[in-house]
Structure formats: structure tokens, C-alpha cells
Enzyme design. Structure first.
Site, PDB file in Angstrom:
ATOM      1  N   SER A 559       0.850  -1.197   0.000  1.00  0.00           N
ATOM      2  CA  SER A 559       0.000   0.000   0.000  1.00  0.00           C
ATOM      3  C   SER A 559       0.878   1.238   0.000  1.00  0.00           C
ATOM      4  O   SER A 559       2.034   1.203   0.457  1.00  0.00           O
ATOM      5  CB  SER A 559      -0.883  -0.003   1.253  1.00  0.00           C
ATOM      6  OG  SER A 559      -1.527   1.249   1.430  1.00  0.00           O
ATOM      7  N   TYR A 572      -2.769  -0.892  10.523  1.00  0.00           N
ATOM      8  CA  TYR A 572      -2.761  -1.199   9.094  1.00  0.00           C
ATOM      9  C   TYR A 572      -1.465  -0.737   8.435  1.00  0.00           C
ATOM     10  O   TYR A 572      -0.798  -1.503   7.734  1.00  0.00           O
ATOM     11  CB  TYR A 572      -3.961  -0.529   8.424  1.00  0.00           C
ATOM     12  CG  TYR A 572      -4.022  -0.733   6.923  1.00  0.00           C
ATOM     13  CD1 TYR A 572      -4.528  -1.900   6.376  1.00  0.00           C
ATOM     14  CD2 TYR A 572      -3.581   0.270   6.051  1.00  0.00           C
ATOM     15  CE1 TYR A 572      -4.595  -2.080   4.997  1.00  0.00           C
ATOM     16  CE2 TYR A 572      -3.634   0.102   4.673  1.00  0.00           C
ATOM     17  CZ  TYR A 572      -4.141  -1.081   4.156  1.00  0.00           C
ATOM     18  OH  TYR A 572      -4.206  -1.261   2.793  1.00  0.00           O
TER      19      TYR A 572
END
Length: 682
Positions: A559, A572
């Protein structure tokens, strides 16, 4: 001869062909051909003309449609008898068939066209039934033909398919008015009749009569007694051993060119391998041209008992593979001439492991699976022949002449160029929706076989079914936090497609919370799924990739958050940073094995995302103060390009990283975020 309107003749022929071809007792996949003759009006002269509709080259009877038929003028086809130059120039006649075609379109005429056109019958079937080939390959097949069928079926000695065989069968029919068909030595059967129904009935009578005679008069143990220690392992044990051997075997079978694999532990295979005569019969190889063109002249058979260890089995298979290649090279050298096509590869297409089953290989899953099905046909043929007599396939030189036939070579040269990911087997985690599903879809489009792994088995199987048959994709259940479930998924890939080439670590979830609201459980869950999960998947996959010795790719869907510090996202983003560094570490460690490891850093992919629809989207929208349905547009506005990132954009990056153009790139992260300056890599 019955006159038929063109549509009726074609429709009757297609219906008969489909019925015959859909029953495996009658013929093998893509084997045999059928024809019908009838009268139609020539649009140029306005006169009636006799035509023949015949299954074209490369088609399959069970799925035949009108587009798979060649349509020829019977008068012109039979006029070729006057210009036939003889068996030494047999191949020229296939090109000559083009000058007898009627109208436009249709399939290319096959080598068997003469058999159908020269025989004086309205309808002709040429089939490859196991029972018929058993008689055709028996050492006393001619005598058996008379004993079994009387004067209704005539023996035709082996002759390579072609124009002369058509002349031979036409003469035999003329000389034997009571005959309904013939046994073609070493090959198959041909039957004829005045109507489509009569011809089909004649074909089935020959097939069923041969099968009934074998059943009534055959030996109880045609393959001899079972060998001690070579019987089938229990199902769980043999499939575990197959999975443990699969990667090494695929690597060996791909020495000359990458192959996809297939595995079966059908009883017919296990019983054959347990028998005392299996080694002798396997060495003799197959006989019917359709068989050995797909299975090669003979298989590689392991000569160790079923309970041999994995290490012992692998070591022996490596030795046997080297011997097989040397033997195949010698076979080629014995028979090749200056005009022969180059050797097409010396690796086996069939590998037999007693107690475990059969591995088969081809340019794609369907080809590999069908090769295995053909070898089962060959086992059935050998059983029938050995039941009544002695199995006696056609001479090795004849096998070579067909395997390296100029016409076969021309057919291979006409095949389309393989797609970028042809022969590659991919495992994508979290692939039942969103980014994972888009990646799986793109890889299938590019020619790969794909294993869709997901927590939800039903969704995984549904997603796989949307991509095509099980020759293209399968769905498996896998919780990436469980090493056992991951290994089960990897084993499923090996058993379904032979091995593994490409792994995409995509499974994930996200908890959007600020530091003080993030619990220890939240942290552990986030890291177990993505950091630990990616590690476990990569570890299990790397074992297969290393054993195969074919290189490969591991992709991490990381990401932009792995380098960008966003608000309220500690668990996350930290786990994404962990994934990002796994890419670098594994790129260094696995490079010596030819395995590339790369990552992709998307920005918020909202559309179709399981993560966003599961509550993450609502929480991120709340953080940014926008309605959830506008989150994708919000992400787009903050990018340099002003574009929303879609699952397909990530899939495109996977295709490029694992395709033909970036073969020298590893340890790289590619941003797919439409341009987020704060996430630029440094």
C-alpha cells in the site's frame, strides 16, 4: 445413396457425431471423424451436385458444430484418384483436398478425408474405441477379427492415415458386400451405412461386440498378478505424496519447455501400476496415432515401491528422467532424416508413480489433462489386447513417421503465439473479490492457470467458475494465518496444474483506529493476516518454486501507506510497512533460485473492495469528513493525476511485473496511486 438437403445432412451428421463423441467408450477426445454425403444445388450452375460433409482437422466429435465441418464435392474428390502420385508423395494429397472444397468457410479437411470420400457409402464413421483398438493391437488381431465379427467386419493391416488407406478401405468394402466396417490394424475402426442411423448402429455394434467378446473370453488377470509393495497407498497418503513429488516432476518435464501438469489417481491407473506386467507394457508404448501424439511414444515409470520415501523417489526420478531423455534422443536419431522436423523436446508427457498415480504434461491444462485421458485409453487397450492375446503396437519407426510427420509439424506451426502468461500457474490470496479477483481475471486473460484462495470457499469457487472451467481456474478455501491451510492450498495448485509459478499476497483486512483506540487484539489480527500471512504464503510457495527449478514470481499487494503516514491507521500502515520490507528481504534471498519478488503500492481502491465494503470505507470516510459513497472520488481528487484507482489498475501492474518485459526486475515497489507525492519512493 439417399439424397439430403444440405441443412439436413449436416444436422444429421452433427447429431450423430455428438452422440458418438460424448460417450468415451466410442472414441477419445478429438479422436476419429465422421461424414455424410448428400445432394445440394450448385449456385453457379443451378444443377444438383453431390457433396460430402466431414469433420475437419483438429475438431472434437462430442462438441462438433457446423463450423467444424469441411464440405467437399464428391466428384472432384474422387477424381483425385487419377492424379494420386503414390504413397511416397502421400502428403501432397492433403493440399489437393483444398481444390475439392465447396463454398466458403468451413474447417480444413483432415488427413482422413479420403477414407470418407472414396468409400462408396452415404455415411462413414472412423472411431478410436478402446475395445476396437484392443483387437487392432492384438498380435493375432486379424484372426480375432474373423472370430469375433465373422464376415461383417474386415481386417485392414496397419497403414499410415492418408489417401492410400482410403483406397484400401474402398476396395475392401467393394469386395465384401456384407461387411459393415473394418478393424484398422494398430489404429481403430471404420464403419459405414446407407443412412445416418444405420451407420451409427453399425459403429456401436462393432464397439459393443468387441467389448462383450473381451469380457466373456478375456483372462481374469490380463496384467498378471499384483507386485508386492506396488499397490495403491490410501487416498490421503497418495495425494500427499503426489503433492510432494509434483513440483520436482514438473520441473523435470519442463526441461526443454515449460509445461502445465495434471494428476489423476484413478483406479484404472493404480491397478495397472500395481501389476507385474506394467513395466513391460509401459515400455512398449501406445499404438493409436491419436494416443502417442499426445502421450509420446512411451511414459516414464518409476521403478520403486509405493512406500519409497519422498527423497528416494525424487532421486530415482531424476535418474530416470536423464535416462528417458537419452533414450528419446536415440529414438529420434534412429529414425530422423535430413527432411525431418527438429526434435520437439525429450521430456516425458506421462510420468507413472506406483501407488500414487499418473502425472501428465502439456502446453496448457487441457492438453495435459487430455494426455492423461489418452494414456488411460491406452491402458484399456493394453488390457483388452492382453486379455485375448498379446499387446503388439505398431512399429517404432511408424510412430516416428507420424510424430514427426511434415503435416503434423505444419499443424503445430499454425498454432497461435502463446499469450504472455501461458504455462504459468498462479495462486492469488483473497481473490474472491476486489483487487484479488481483478488480478486473477487479468492473469487468466493472459493465459495463466489460477488458483483463487479465499476465506469463503463458496465465493472462491464462484469466482473461479466465472473465469472458465477447472482447466483454467479453481477455487480453494484458505485462511492465510494458518500454515496448514496455506499448505493445503499450495498442494491443491500442484495437484490441479502441476506446480506453481506466481504467487500474489493480496489477502488482507484493515482496522481504521487511532493509537489510543487500537487494542492489542486489533494489532495482532492485523499483523496475523497480512504480515504473518504473507510470510507463511511466501514460505510455502518458495518451497515449490525452489523444487521446480523454474524460477517464478512473488508479488506483495502492499500500500502507499507502507511509506505514507496517514492519520488513525497505526495497525494497518505498520503491517503494510512489514510487507514492504519482506519484498526486499525475499528478493535478496530467493534471487539465486531465479525467483523475483516485487511489490505494488495502491492507494485506496474503493470499487469492488471487500475491505472497504466491510466497514473500512465508512471509517476512512469519517476520518476525511466525506460521505462513504464519495470516498473514491475524494481519493482521486487528492492525487496528482486526479484519477480513481480501480482493481484493474493494480491487476495491470501485476501482469507487467510478472510478464515478459520485466524479467530482470526484483525488489521493486510500483506505486499504483494516481500520484501521491507524499508516497513517492526515495
Amino acid at each position: 445413396m439417399t439424397s439430403l438437403e444440405t441443412p439436413a445432412a449436416a444436422a444429421e451428421l452433427i447429431a450423430r457425431s455428438n452422440r458418438l463423441g460424448q460417450d468415451p467408450k466410442n472414441t477419445n477426445y478429438a479422436g476419429g471423424n465422421t461424414s455424410a454425403k448428400g445432394v445440394a444445388t450448385d449456385p453457379v450452375t443451378g444443377e444438383d451436385v453431390e457433396l460430402m460433409w466431414v469433420k475437419g482437422s483438429g475438431g472434437d466429435l462430442g462438441t462438433l458444430t457446423e463450423s467444424g465441418l469441411a464440405v467437399l464435392r464428391v466428384d472432384r474428390l474422387r477424381s483425385l484418384v487419377n492424379v494420386y502420385p503414390g504413397v511416397d508423395r502421400e502428403d501432397e494429397m492433403v493440399a489437393a483436398f483444398d481444390y475439392t472444397l465447396f463454398g466458403k468457410g468451413g474447417a480444413a479437411p483432415s488427413i482422413d478425408t479420403a477414407m470418407h470420400g472414396l468409400v462408396d457409402a452415404a455415411h462413414v464413421d472412423h472411431l478410436h474405441p478402446d475395445s476396437g483398438i484392443a483387437i487392432a493391437t492384438a498380435s493375432d488381431g486379424e484372426a480375432l477379427t474373423t472370430t469375433i465379427f465373422g464376415d461383417k467386419v474386415v481386417w485392414v493391416p496397419w497403414r499410415r492415415p492418408g489417401f492410400q488407406l482410403g483406397l484400401d478401405i474402398a476396395e475392401i468394402k467393394a469386395q465384401n458386400p456384407d461387411a459393415i466396417g473394418c478393424i484398422l490394424g494398430g489404429h481403430g475402426i471404420t464403419a459405414w451405412g446407407d443412412t445416418s442411423d444405420e451407420t451409427e448402429a453399425n459403429s456401436l455394434w462393432i464397439i459393443d461386440t468387441a467389448a462383450a467378446y473381451i469380457a466373456e473370453h478375456g483372462k481374469a488377470e490380463p496384467f498378471g498378478p499384483a507386485r508386492d509393495g506396488f499397490g495403491a497407498l490410501d487416498k490421503e497418503a497418495r495425494r500427499a505424496k503426489a503433492a510432494a513429488l509434483g513440483a520436482t516432476l514438473r520441473g523435470l518435464a519442463s526441461t526443454d519447455a515449460p509445461k502445465v501438469g495434471s494428476f489423476t489417481d484413478a483406479d484404472v491407473v493404480l491397478d495397472f501400476l500395481a501389476s507385474s506386467e506394467a513395466p513391460r507394457l509401459a515400455t512398449l508404448g501406445t499404438s493409436c496415432p491419436d494416443h502417442f501424439l499426445r502421450t509420446k511414444v512411451k511414459p516414464l515409470i518409476l521403478d520403486l515401491p509405493a512406500d519409497a520415501s519422498i527423497d528416494e523417489s525424487i532421486a530415482r526420478l531424476v535418474e530416470l528422467h536423464a535416462e528417458y531423455r537419452a533414450d528419446y534422443q536415440a529414438y529420434y536419431d534412429r529414425h530422423a532424416t535430413a527432411d525431418s522436423p527438429a526434435i520437439r523436446g525429450a521430456d516425458p508427457a506421462i510420468v507413472l508413480v506406483p501407488g500414487v498415480g499418473m502425472f501428465s504434461y502439456g502446453a496448457n491444462k487441457q492438453t495435459a489433462r487430455v494426455a492423461g485421458e489418452f494414456y488411460i485409453n491406452a491402458i484399456n487397450v493394453m488390457r483388452g489386447a492382453e486379455s485375448l492375446s498379446t499387446y503388439s503396437p505398431i512399429e517404432e519407426s511408424e510412430k516416428f513417421n507420424i510424430e514427426y510427420w511434415a503435416l503434423e509439424e505444419a499443424k503445430l506451426q499454425r498454432l497461435p503465439k502463446p499469450k504472455s502468461h501461458a504455462t504459468r500457474v498462479a495462486l492469488v490470496t483473497g481473490a474472491a473479490s476486489g483487487i484479488g479477483k481483478a488480478i486473477a481475471t487479468r492473469l487468466v486473460k493472459d493465459g495463466a492457470c489460477v488458483v483463487i484462495a479465499d476465506l469463503d470457499l463458496e465465493k472462491a469457487q464462484d469466482a473461479a467458475a466465472q473465469l472458465g472451467s477447472t482447466d483454467v481456474a479453481i477455487g480453494v478455501q484458505a485462511n492465510v494465518t494458518s500454515a496448514d491451510e496455506i499448505q493445503t492450498a499450495i498442494d491443491a495448485a500442484v495437484l490441479a496444474f502441476g506446480g506453481l509459478d506466481l504467487v500474489v499476497n493480496n489477502a488482507g483486512l484493515s482496522l481504521s483506529k487511532p493509537l489510543l483506540d487500537t487494542t492489542e487484539g486489533d494489532w495482532d489480527l492485523q499483523h496475523n493476516v497480512m504480515a504473518k500471512g504473507s510470510f507463511l504464503v511466501s514460505k510455502a510457495a518458495a518451497k515449490v518454486l525452489i523444487d521446480q527449478k523454474m524460477g517464478g514470481d512473488i508479488i506483495y499487494i502492499s500500500s502507499k501507506n507502507s511509506v505514507f503516514a496517514g492519520p488513525n491507521n497505526i495497525a494497518y500502515s505498520a503491517t503494510k510497512a512489514d510487507q514492504a520490507h519482506q519484498v526486499r528481504l525475499l528478493a535478496v534471498e530467493l534471487g539465486e533460485h531465479g525467483v523475483k519478488v516485487n511489490g505494488i503500492n495502491p492507494d485506496g481502491v474503493v470499487r469492488g473492495s471487500g475491505i472497504f465494503s466491510g466497514g473500512w470505507g465508512a471509517k476512512r470516510a469519517a476520518v476525511y469528513g466525506v460521505p462513504e459513497e464519495e470516498l473514491g472520488a475524494y481519493y482521486a481528487k487528492r492525487t496528482i493525476l486526479g484519477r480513481e484507482v480501480l482493481p484493474e489498475n493494480v491487476a495491470n501492474a501485476v501482469a507487467v511485473l510478472t510478464g515478459e518485459d520485466l524479467t530482470h526486475t526484483t525488489g521493486l515497489h510500483i506505486p499504483v496511486d494516481a500520484g501521491v507525492a507524499a508516497a513517492f519512493l526515495r
